[in-house]
Design a protein around this motif. Structure first.
Motif, PDB file in Angstrom:
ATOM      1  N   PRO A  24       0.824  -1.204   0.000  1.00  0.00           N
ATOM      2  CA  PRO A  24       0.000   0.000   0.000  1.00  0.00           C
ATOM      3  C   PRO A  24       0.853   1.246   0.000  1.00  0.00           C
ATOM      4  CG  PRO A  24       0.016  -1.015   2.174  1.00  0.00           C
ATOM      5  CD  PRO A  24       0.727  -1.954   1.255  1.00  0.00           C
ATOM      6  N   LYS A  25       0.418   2.235  -0.736  1.00  0.00           N
ATOM      7  CA  LYS A  25       1.140   3.505  -0.833  1.00  0.00           C
ATOM      8  C   LYS A  25       0.216   4.620  -0.402  1.00  0.00           C
ATOM      9  CE  LYS A  25       3.968   1.792  -4.659  1.00  0.00           C
ATOM     10  NZ  LYS A  25       3.380   0.437  -4.615  1.00  0.00           N
ATOM     11  N   THR A  26       0.775   5.742  -0.060  1.00  0.00           N
ATOM     12  CA  THR A  26       0.012   6.904   0.368  1.00  0.00           C
ATOM     13  C   THR A  26       0.340   8.077  -0.536  1.00  0.00           C
ATOM     14  OG1 THR A  26       0.079   6.127   2.655  1.00  0.00           O
ATOM     15  CG2 THR A  26      -0.490   8.439   2.296  1.00  0.00           C
ATOM     16  N   ALA A  27      -0.651   8.495  -1.325  1.00  0.00           N
ATOM     17  CA  ALA A  27      -0.512   9.659  -2.198  1.00  0.00           C
ATOM     18  C   ALA A  27       0.741   9.571  -3.061  1.00  0.00           C
ATOM     19  CB  ALA A  27      -0.503  10.933  -1.365  1.00  0.00           C
ATOM     20  N   GLY A  28       1.067   8.390  -3.561  1.00  0.00           N
ATOM     21  CA  GLY A  28       2.191   8.227  -4.469  1.00  0.00           C
ATOM     22  C   GLY A  28       3.537   8.214  -3.785  1.00  0.00           C
ATOM     23  N   THR A  29       3.580   8.257  -2.452  1.00  0.00           N
ATOM     24  CA  THR A  29       4.849   8.266  -1.737  1.00  0.00           C
ATOM     25  C   THR A  29       5.111   6.894  -1.134  1.00  0.00           C
ATOM     26  OG1 THR A  29       3.822   8.952   0.338  1.00  0.00           O
ATOM     27  CG2 THR A  29       4.530  10.688  -1.162  1.00  0.00           C
ATOM     28  N   VAL A  30       6.335   6.707  -0.669  1.00  0.00           N
ATOM     29  CA  VAL A  30       6.690   5.454  -0.002  1.00  0.00           C
ATOM     30  C   VAL A  30       5.914   5.343   1.303  1.00  0.00           C
ATOM     31  CG1 VAL A  30       8.556   4.172   1.091  1.00  0.00           C
ATOM     32  CG2 VAL A  30       8.981   5.426  -1.024  1.00  0.00           C
ATOM     33  N   ASN A  31       5.437   4.145   1.605  1.00  0.00           N
ATOM     34  CA  ASN A  31       4.718   3.907   2.848  1.00  0.00           C
ATOM     35  C   ASN A  31       5.722   3.529   3.926  1.00  0.00           C
ATOM     36  OD1 ASN A  31       3.080   3.118   4.927  1.00  0.00           O
ATOM     37  ND2 ASN A  31       1.698   1.907   3.668  1.00  0.00           N
ATOM     38  N   HIS A  32       6.147   4.491   4.714  1.00  0.00           N
ATOM     39  CA  HIS A  32       7.160   4.247   5.730  1.00  0.00           C
ATOM     40  C   HIS A  32       6.622   3.465   6.929  1.00  0.00           C
ATOM     41  CE1 HIS A  32      10.473   6.347   3.869  1.00  0.00           C
ATOM     42  NE2 HIS A  32       9.683   7.381   3.610  1.00  0.00           N
ATOM     43  N   CYS A  33       5.322   3.236   6.993  1.00  0.00           N
ATOM     44  CA  CYS A  33       4.788   2.377   8.061  1.00  0.00           C
ATOM     45  C   CYS A  33       5.439   1.000   7.997  1.00  0.00           C
ATOM     46  CB  CYS A  33       3.275   2.213   7.915  1.00  0.00           C
ATOM     47  SG  CYS A  33       2.330   3.735   8.035  1.00  0.00           S
ATOM     48  N   LEU A  34       5.740   0.554   6.768  1.00  0.00           N
ATOM     49  CA  LEU A  34       6.284  -0.782   6.567  1.00  0.00           C
ATOM     50  C   LEU A  34       7.747  -0.886   6.964  1.00  0.00           C
ATOM     51  CD1 LEU A  34       4.578  -1.555   3.154  1.00  0.00           C
ATOM     52  CD2 LEU A  34       3.835  -2.184   5.446  1.00  0.00           C
ATOM     53  N   HIS A  51      -5.633   3.031  10.154  1.00  0.00           N
ATOM     54  CA  HIS A  51      -4.989   3.503  11.378  1.00  0.00           C
ATOM     55  C   HIS A  51      -4.784   5.013  11.417  1.00  0.00           C
ATOM     56  CE1 HIS A  51      -3.983  -0.539  12.889  1.00  0.00           C
ATOM     57  NE2 HIS A  51      -3.816  -0.863  11.621  1.00  0.00           N
ATOM     58  N   ARG A  52      -5.066   5.684  10.304  1.00  0.00           N
ATOM     59  CA  ARG A  52      -4.822   7.132  10.204  1.00  0.00           C
ATOM     60  C   ARG A  52      -3.329   7.406  10.369  1.00  0.00           C
ATOM     61  NH1 ARG A  52     -10.184   9.184  13.646  1.00  0.00           N
ATOM     62  NH2 ARG A  52     -11.673   7.910  12.462  1.00  0.00           N
ATOM     63  N   GLY A  53      -2.956   8.553  10.872  1.00  0.00           N
ATOM     64  CA  GLY A  53      -1.540   8.887  10.898  1.00  0.00           C
ATOM     65  C   GLY A  53      -1.078   9.390   9.533  1.00  0.00           C
ATOM     66  N   PHE A  54       0.263   9.438   9.336  1.00  0.00           N
ATOM     67  CA  PHE A  54       0.837   9.929   8.081  1.00  0.00           C
ATOM     68  C   PHE A  54       1.995   9.016   7.708  1.00  0.00           C
ATOM     69  CE2 PHE A  54       3.734  12.846   5.720  1.00  0.00           C
ATOM     70  CZ  PHE A  54       2.908  13.048   4.619  1.00  0.00           C
ATOM     71  N   ALA A  55       1.857   8.317   6.569  1.00  0.00           N
ATOM     72  CA  ALA A  55       2.828   7.290   6.183  1.00  0.00           C
ATOM     73  C   ALA A  55       3.981   7.823   5.345  1.00  0.00           C
ATOM     74  CB  ALA A  55       2.113   6.178   5.411  1.00  0.00           C
ATOM     75  N   GLY A  56       3.968   9.082   4.994  1.00  0.00           N
ATOM     76  CA  GLY A  56       4.974   9.610   4.081  1.00  0.00           C
ATOM     77  C   GLY A  56       6.209  10.169   4.740  1.00  0.00           C
ATOM     78  N   THR A  57       6.428   9.877   6.021  1.00  0.00           N
ATOM     79  CA  THR A  57       7.598  10.406   6.713  1.00  0.00           C
ATOM     80  C   THR A  57       8.155   9.365   7.668  1.00  0.00           C
ATOM     81  OG1 THR A  57       8.397  12.161   8.196  1.00  0.00           O
ATOM     82  CG2 THR A  57       6.134  11.404   8.510  1.00  0.00           C
ATOM     83  N   LYS A  58       9.445   9.479   7.974  1.00  0.00           N
ATOM     84  CA  LYS A  58      10.085   8.614   8.961  1.00  0.00           C
ATOM     85  C   LYS A  58      10.097   9.257  10.350  1.00  0.00           C
ATOM     86  CE  LYS A  58      13.196   6.062   5.884  1.00  0.00           C
ATOM     87  NZ  LYS A  58      14.594   5.648   5.656  1.00  0.00           N
ATOM     88  N   ARG A  59       9.650  10.487  10.443  1.00  0.00           N
ATOM     89  CA  ARG A  59       9.631  11.175  11.733  1.00  0.00           C
ATOM     90  C   ARG A  59       8.421  10.687  12.525  1.00  0.00           C
ATOM     91  NH1 ARG A  59      10.358  17.479  10.529  1.00  0.00           N
ATOM     92  NH2 ARG A  59      10.291  17.498  12.827  1.00  0.00           N
ATOM     93  N   LEU A  60       8.681   9.960  13.598  1.00  0.00           N
ATOM     94  CA  LEU A  60       7.608   9.280  14.317  1.00  0.00           C
ATOM     95  C   LEU A  60       6.568  10.238  14.872  1.00  0.00           C
ATOM     96  CD1 LEU A  60       9.483   6.454  16.270  1.00  0.00           C
ATOM     97  CD2 LEU A  60       8.256   6.318  14.099  1.00  0.00           C
ATOM     98  N   ASN A  61       6.994  11.403  15.360  1.00  0.00           N
ATOM     99  CA  ASN A  61       6.023  12.322  15.946  1.00  0.00           C
ATOM    100  C   ASN A  61       5.029  12.830  14.912  1.00  0.00           C
ATOM    101  OD1 ASN A  61       8.119  13.743  14.691  1.00  0.00           O
ATOM    102  ND2 ASN A  61       7.733  15.583  15.909  1.00  0.00           N
ATOM    103  N   ILE A  62       5.445  12.865  13.646  1.00  0.00           N
ATOM    104  CA  ILE A  62       4.531  13.259  12.570  1.00  0.00           C
ATOM    105  C   ILE A  62       3.772  12.038  12.058  1.00  0.00           C
ATOM    106  CG2 ILE A  62       4.362  14.234  10.256  1.00  0.00           C
ATOM    107  CD1 ILE A  62       6.799  15.924  10.871  1.00  0.00           C
ATOM    108  N   ALA A  63       4.483  10.939  11.855  1.00  0.00           N
ATOM    109  CA  ALA A  63       3.854   9.727  11.331  1.00  0.00           C
ATOM    110  C   ALA A  63       2.753   9.212  12.256  1.00  0.00           C
ATOM    111  CB  ALA A  63       4.908   8.644  11.116  1.00  0.00           C
TER     112      ALA A  63
END
Length: 273
Positions: A24-34, A51-63
């Motif tokens: 699964p991808k989010t808005a064409g970006t890498v899914n960093h959840c994985l 699960h909501r959140g934001f999958a396009g970043t590695k920064r946990l406080n944002i993700a």
């Protein structure tokens, strides 16, 4: 690009065996959840769809912003036991006699469809575990509370604009009633009730909570045939409870006609003349 190619390779190595096209991808970006979590339910789309959140970043406080824990996302699977149980509990305990959920119910207390927009699921669960003034003590198990939160989240997935004003009466423990209510005088020693016009009435915990008693959302508990509570049925009950239910513990209540009408007016949210 390298990371996108490495993820499916690593998953094959550990035995997951999912093709890159299935990730699964989010808005064409890498899914960093994985990067941290194993893939499950790939057919349901991106991780953030549940699960909501934001999958396009590695920064946990944002993700993890607004992230829903796994126990609170059962509602995204309609046949999940927690989702089924939550819907049934919401009905069995007549939560809609005071709250609106799924755009149904009375607005005597917080609108649960809107509350979830400003409250975390953990806060909703805590409010069930430790209820506010005039909310009944249901003593739910943890699994029941989690199921109810799932039902609340499910009901608020599509929330139309509210059709009426939100309740604005605030209640304080130990506050004195400055106006004479017939409900307080005759019923308040055993019962409590939330009303849209007068707020919370009564202080007793012996009898059932009578909030929304004349509405379609109150339990159909009149008589052995499980009928709805109406003004006529309430009058029959007050005159002789054991005639309605042979083993009722409540004694008959002698009321003048105007006193009975005032009580019904207070419970129906109709101002007495």
């Amino acid at each position: 690009m390298v990371l996108r190619l490495l993820i499916p390779l690593l998953m094959v190595v550990v035995g997951v065996g999912v093709a890159a096209a299935d990730l699964p991808k989010t808005a064409g970006t890498v899914n960093h959840c994985l990067d941290c979590h194993p893939l499950h339910y790939p057919e349901r789309g991106s991780c953030t769809d549940c699960h909501r959140g934001f999958a396009g970043t590695k920064r946990l406080n944002i993700a993890h912003q607004g992230l829903l824990a796994a126990r609170y996302v059962a509602f995204t699977l309609p046949e999940h036991p927690l989702a089924v149980s939550g819907r049934q509990l919401l009905k069995d305990y007549a939560c809609r006699r005071c709250h609106r959920s799924g755009n149904q119910g009375n607005l005597l207390a917080a609108d649960l469809d809107l509350a979830q927009q400003t409250r975390r699921p953990e806060e909703l669960e805590e409010s069930i575990r430790n209820p506010v003034l005039f909310m009944p003590e249901f003593h739910f198990y943890e699994s029941q509370r989690i199921a109810l939160v799932n039902a609340i989240l499910e009901g608020g997935q599509t929330v139309p604009p509210p059709e009426q004003e939100q309740p604005t009466v605030v209640h304080f423990e130990g506050a004195e009633v400055t106006r004479e209510f017939q409900f307080e005088k005759h019923c308040g020693g055993c019962h409590r009730a939330l009303t849209a016009r007068f707020g919370g009435l009564g202080h007793g915990l012996i009898g059932p909570n009578l909030s929304g008693i004349f509405s379609e959302f109150y339990p159909q508990s009149f008589g052995d045939e499980q009928q709805r509570w109406t003004v006529e049925n309430l009058e029959k009950w007050l005159k002789n409870p054991r005639k309605v239910r042979p083993f009722a513990q409540m004694p008959p209540l002698e009321l003048k006609q105007d006193e009975f009408e005032r009580i019904c007016a207070e419970l129906q949210h109709i101002p007495p003349e």
